[in-house]
Design an enzyme around this catalytic site. Structure first.
Site, PDB file in Angstrom:
ATOM      1  N   GLY A 499       0.837  -1.201   0.000  1.00 31.74           N
ATOM      2  CA  GLY A 499       0.000   0.000   0.000  1.00 31.74           C
ATOM      3  C   GLY A 499       0.862   1.238   0.000  1.00 31.74           C
ATOM      4  N   GLY A 502       0.889   8.004   3.886  1.00 26.30           N
ATOM      5  CA  GLY A 502       1.167   9.429   3.794  1.00 26.30           C
ATOM      6  C   GLY A 502       2.648   9.739   3.588  1.00 26.30           C
ATOM      7  N   PHE A 503       3.519   8.808   3.977  1.00 24.99           N
ATOM      8  CA  PHE A 503       4.943   9.097   3.912  1.00 24.99           C
ATOM      9  C   PHE A 503       5.687   8.234   2.900  1.00 24.99           C
ATOM     10  CE2 PHE A 503       3.551  10.585   7.975  1.00 24.99           C
ATOM     11  CZ  PHE A 503       4.190  11.798   8.098  1.00 24.99           C
ATOM     12  N   VAL A 506       4.621   1.003   1.004  1.00 20.27           N
ATOM     13  CA  VAL A 506       4.969  -0.084   1.919  1.00 20.27           C
ATOM     14  C   VAL A 506       5.066  -1.384   1.128  1.00 20.27           C
ATOM     15  CG1 VAL A 506       4.315  -1.307   4.010  1.00 20.27           C
ATOM     16  CG2 VAL A 506       3.695   1.089   3.744  1.00 20.27           C
ATOM     17  N   LYS A 520       8.744   0.194   4.889  1.00 19.79           N
ATOM     18  CA  LYS A 520       8.169   1.478   4.480  1.00 19.79           C
ATOM     19  C   LYS A 520       9.265   2.312   3.842  1.00 19.79           C
ATOM     20  CE  LYS A 520       4.948   4.766   5.445  1.00 19.79           C
ATOM     21  NZ  LYS A 520       3.663   4.837   5.996  1.00 19.79           N
ATOM     22  N   ASP A 617      -2.030  10.781  11.389  1.00 20.68           N
ATOM     23  CA  ASP A 617      -2.708  10.154  10.257  1.00 20.68           C
ATOM     24  C   ASP A 617      -3.398   8.866  10.700  1.00 20.68           C
ATOM     25  OD1 ASP A 617      -3.632   9.855   7.709  1.00 20.68           O
ATOM     26  OD2 ASP A 617      -1.765   9.084   6.878  1.00 20.68           O
TER      27      ASP A 617
END
Ligand SMILES: *[C@@H]1O[C@H](CO)[C@@H](O)[C@H](O)[C@H]1NC(C)=O
Ligand SMILES: *[C@@H]1O[C@H](CO)[C@@H](O)[C@H](O)[C@H]1NC(C)=O
Ligand SMILES: *[C@@H]1O[C@H](CO)[C@@H](O)[C@H](O)[C@H]1NC(C)=O
Ligand SMILES: *[C@@H]1O[C@H](CO)[C@@H](O)[C@H](O)[C@H]1NC(C)=O
Ligand SMILES: *[C@@H]1O[C@H](CO)[C@@H](O)[C@H](O)[C@H]1NC(C)=O
Ligand SMILES: *[C@@H]1O[C@H](CO)[C@@H](O)[C@H](O)[C@H]1NC(C)=O
Length: 746
Positions: A499, A502-503, A506, A520, A617
């Site tokens: 997926g 926000g950063f 992954v 990540k 988040d």
């Protein structure tokens, strides 16, 4: 031309009604004629119920197209034809005559009372038909006669239900026999005064349902009757009268409390848009509402299965029957009482107070006096305050078995029950109680401290032995090499992508030793120095909580910055609560545990951890579930580690997800732990409803999910929001509490 509609109107008003709200002496109302209240709210006249050949005189709502009768005069003596004549006699008595037979079928007074000069009958906008002396005005408190004194099956706002001790008159309601027959039915509802007053629904001679006693500002155990924007209610007990009354706050609302022919007790609210009566609340919602379902000293708890259990310190009177869910015998003291001086009282909380028939009360005594009074009388089995507002006042004593108790988690009351000396919870000495509490706490603290020391020591040793995977000098957080990560994720293969957050994206990976990880890969926009970033990640990696995803390590090489987490096989919560198919898998108890788990994790981040972490988040897809469906918050600390220099004033990139962002954060970039609390509220509403906040728009008022939930909550209809697939598994009090907390958060 233009006079034609006027003539039709005039003609209609002449033939169909008096268009008047009063009836003077010697005046007669015939079939097809009606009396209408000044604001045209109510209408009085002749009617015939659906599927019935009988005729009655009654009062109904003038403006509601669906005929709804709120009062019937000749309930048990119907007219069989349309020759009825309703006359106000010169003595001020209403008489209903059947002209064809010449007999009187109903009258407002049994015997003719002292004659009144110039009586007037008047229909008020409250729905009350009163007879009073001419010139005395309409608002007089004490009319000669009023229909409100003879409630049928409907309690309108403002009507006093109960007893007037001065006249000796009782007002109670009785259901219709059937929806087509207004004759007296089986069910009746009123205030029982054998002991501390309480409201009781009877079926013939049997008690069906008991409203809990009034405890100063609400009824004990009635969770459906809460302060709301439509109406307020009161219960008054004094020497002159005892009554229950509800009044509309929102005067445009049309409400009625009705005892249906089926025995169901319903508070209905007219919906103008739907043109029908909506159920606002009912008192019969579950098995625990049945009177005395668990017998004496038994408590009904709708959250338990089976629902009945004996109170603490009590055992089933007949264990075999009890096991077979025949609870009628109830429970008895585990150690029987013998009126010895050592007996005392244990405190039981969160209860609907037991049946008060046969109880004794005094509204001015204090709780201490109350305990003394109960203790001094061996037949007294329990006591509590009669008024729970403020610090509590008054005294209420029970004698004999305590019947019809239920356990209500969020709105229950406290009761002190007599038990033998050996069953007392604690010795009366409070010092002894304190020691009892302190010792276990001290032991727990010592054990925790000890295990933490041991763990630290052990871990350090182990790491010293192993060295770190990438040879970095830091001993606490493993640093992975880029080559290891590339190998594990097959060079960030698209097939391994889990997926995008926000950063950054992954990826799933498998280390050489077979361990599954989630990687990540942070987007390359940070301006932060490498050193600070490392420090930040190290401190975040020290956060350990059952409800947080574990950070295993990180990887920094060149421009690549990555965080390595444990892998969660059950993916994100979003794939469980919104998808149609797996929906069934996540029943209410699981959802409730998930909510609690998230709350625990968040509390840890905000308050209990060394660093104060604001997640920024929080959303369903950031809640991962492990194989036991234990929720784990992921992505925490990313904002801090990665965007750590963004302060309140400087946030130029608002990180977060629409639908979860608190208004002040979305609008002005101001964030605090409150922003997370807001997101948590949204999250809980989504978990309960199975609906996404973002993208949800109610057909009627276009509110989003939070707005809609707020509307429903204010109308006491929160349960309508619950995901349909949960119907079987819900625990009403947990659901209501969750939604209440969610709304407090947003
Ligand atoms: C009352 O009405 C009846 C019939 O309409 C009439 O005969 C009678 O005179 C009236 N009485 C008075 C006092 O108006
Ligand atoms: C009442 O009114 C209806 C319709 O106007 C009419 O058919 C009926 O005969 C009237 N009944 C009486 C008793 O006047
Ligand atoms: C209950 O207690 C409150 C606060 O002490 C008081 O204001 C109220 O009048 C009491 N109600 C009754 C019915 O005594
Ligand atoms: C209930 O509301 C009405 C109308 O707003 C008000 O007049 C009345 O005092 C209130 N009663 C109570 C018990 O709060
Ligand atoms: C209630 O208790 C108070 C104080 O103990 C006492 O003065 C009062 O007479 C009692 N009232 C009744 C009705 O028993
Ligand atoms: C105990 O209370 C009961 C019920 O109120 C009463 O009949 C009885 O006389 C009382 N006994 C004593 C010793 O006060």
């Amino acid at each position: 031309m233009s006079i034609f509609p006027f003539l039709v109107g005039l003609y209609a008003s002449i033939t169909c009604s008096y268009a008047a709200d009063t009836m003077s002496a010697n005046q007669t109302v015939r079939y097809n004629q009606t009396i209408v209240s000044p604001q045209e709210t109510f209408e009085l006249g002749f009617f015939s119920p659906p599927n019935s050949k009988n005729h009655y005189v009654g009062i109904w709502y003038k403006k509601i197209p669906k005929r709804t009768y709120v009062w019937v005069a000749n309930r048990n003596t119907p007219l069989t034809d349309t020759s009825g004549e309703l006359t106000l006699t010169l003595q001020g008595v209403l008489i209903l005559r059947e002209a064809t037979k010449g007999n009187v079928v109903w009258s407002s007074a049994k015997s003719s009372i002292t004659s009144v000069k110039n009586p007037i009958g008047q229909l008020l906008d409250t729905g009350n038909f009163i007879i009073h002396k001419e010139g005395e005005g309409t608002n007089q408190e004490d009319p000669i006669w009023q229909s409100f004194d003879f409630i049928t099956d409907t309690l309108l706002p403002g009507v006093k239900l109960g007893w007037n001790f001065i006249t000796g008159h009782e007002r109670r309601f009785t259901s219709w026999k059937s929806p087509d027959d207004p004759a007296f039915g089986e069910f009746s509802y009123g205030i029982d005064t054998r002991g501390y007053p309480q409201m009781i629904l009877m079926e013939g001679q049997d008690i069906k349902l008991r409203g809990g006693p009034w405890i100063g500002f609400r009824f004990s155990g009635i969770s459906t009757l809460r302060p709301n924007r439509f109406f307020n209610f009161t219960f008054v007990v004094n020497q002159r009268e005892i009554y229950y009354q509800y009044n509309l706050i929102d005067t445009s609302a049309i409400m009625r409390l009705v005892l249906q022919a089926s025995g169901r007790f319903e508070l209905l609210l007219w919906s103008d848009s739907k043109q029908e009566w909506n159920l606002y609340s009912t008192r019969q919602s579950d098995i625990c509402d049945q009177y005395a379902v668990c017998g004496a000293f038994g408590s009904c708890n709708i959250g338990k299965s089976p629902v009945c259990e004996c109170l603490k310190g009590f055992e089933p009177t007949s264990p075999d029957q009890w096991k077979n869910t025949d609870w009628s015998q109830g429970c008895r003291h585990t150690v029987p009482l013998n009126c010895s001086p050592g007996e005392g009282f244990n405190k039981y909380t969160n209860l609907k107070l037991p049946d008060t028939r046969g109880s004794w009360y005094n509204q001015t005594m204090t709780l201490v006096e109350c305990e003394k009074k109960c203790k001094n009388n061996c037949s007294c089995t329990a006591y509590t305050s009669s008024n729970f507002s403020g610090t509590g006042s008054g005294c209420l004593l029970w004698f004999g078995g305590l019947i019809d108790i239920r356990t209500i988690a969020e709105s229950g009351d406290t009761l002190f029950i007599r038990v033998s000396a050996s069953e007392l919870d604690s010795k009366s000495s409070s010092a002894a109680r304190r020691v009892q509490v302190i010792i276990p706490i001290a032991v727990v603290v010592l054990v925790i401290l000890g295990s933490i020391c041991f763990f630290c020591h052990f871990k350090r040793k182990k790491q010293q032995q192993q060295g770190t995977q990438s040879g970095d000098e830091d001993l606490e957080l493993p640093f992975f090499g880029l080559s290891t990560i590339l190998k594990a994720t097959k060079s960030f293969s698209i097939n391994n992508k889990l997926g995008e957050g926000g950063f950054g994206a992954v990826y799933k990976g498998v280390l050489e030793n077979g361990k599954e990880i989630a990687v990540k890969r942070l987007a390359k926009t940070s301006t932060q120095g490498l050193h600070e970033f490392k420090n930040e990640v190290i401190s975040i990696s020290r956060l350990q909580h059952r409800n947080l995803v574990k950070l295993l390590g990180c990887c920094i090489e060149g421009a690549e910055v990555m965080l390595i987490y444990e892998y969660m096989p059950n993916k994100g919560l979003d794939s469980f609560i919104f998808d149609e198919i797996p929906m069934e898998l996540v029943d209410w108890p699981t959802r409730y545990n998930i909510i609690i788990g998230i709350a625990r994790g968040l509390l840890y981040l905000h308050q209990d951890s060394r660093l104060r972490i604001i997640h920024r988040d929080l959303k369903v897809s950031n809640i991962l579930l492990d194989k036991d469906m234990i929720p784990k918050i992921s992505d925490f600390g990313t904002a801090r580690a990665f965007g750590g220099t963004q302060t309140e004033a400087k946030t130029n990139r608002v990180v977060g997800t629409y639908g979860y962002m608190a208004p002040e954060y979305a609008g002005n970039g101001i964030f605090s732990i409150k922003s997370d609390v807001y997101s948590f509220g949204v999250l809980v509403l989504e978990i309960v409803s199975g609906v996404k906040n973002r993208g949800f728009a109610h057909q009627e008022h276009c509110n989003n999910l939070t707005g809609h939930a707020w509307v429903l909550h204010n109308e006491d209809r929160s349960l309508e929001l619950v995901a349909r697939c949960l119907a079987e598994s819900i625990n009403m009090s947990q659901v209501l509490r969750s939604m209440h907390v969610a709304l407090l958060c947003v």
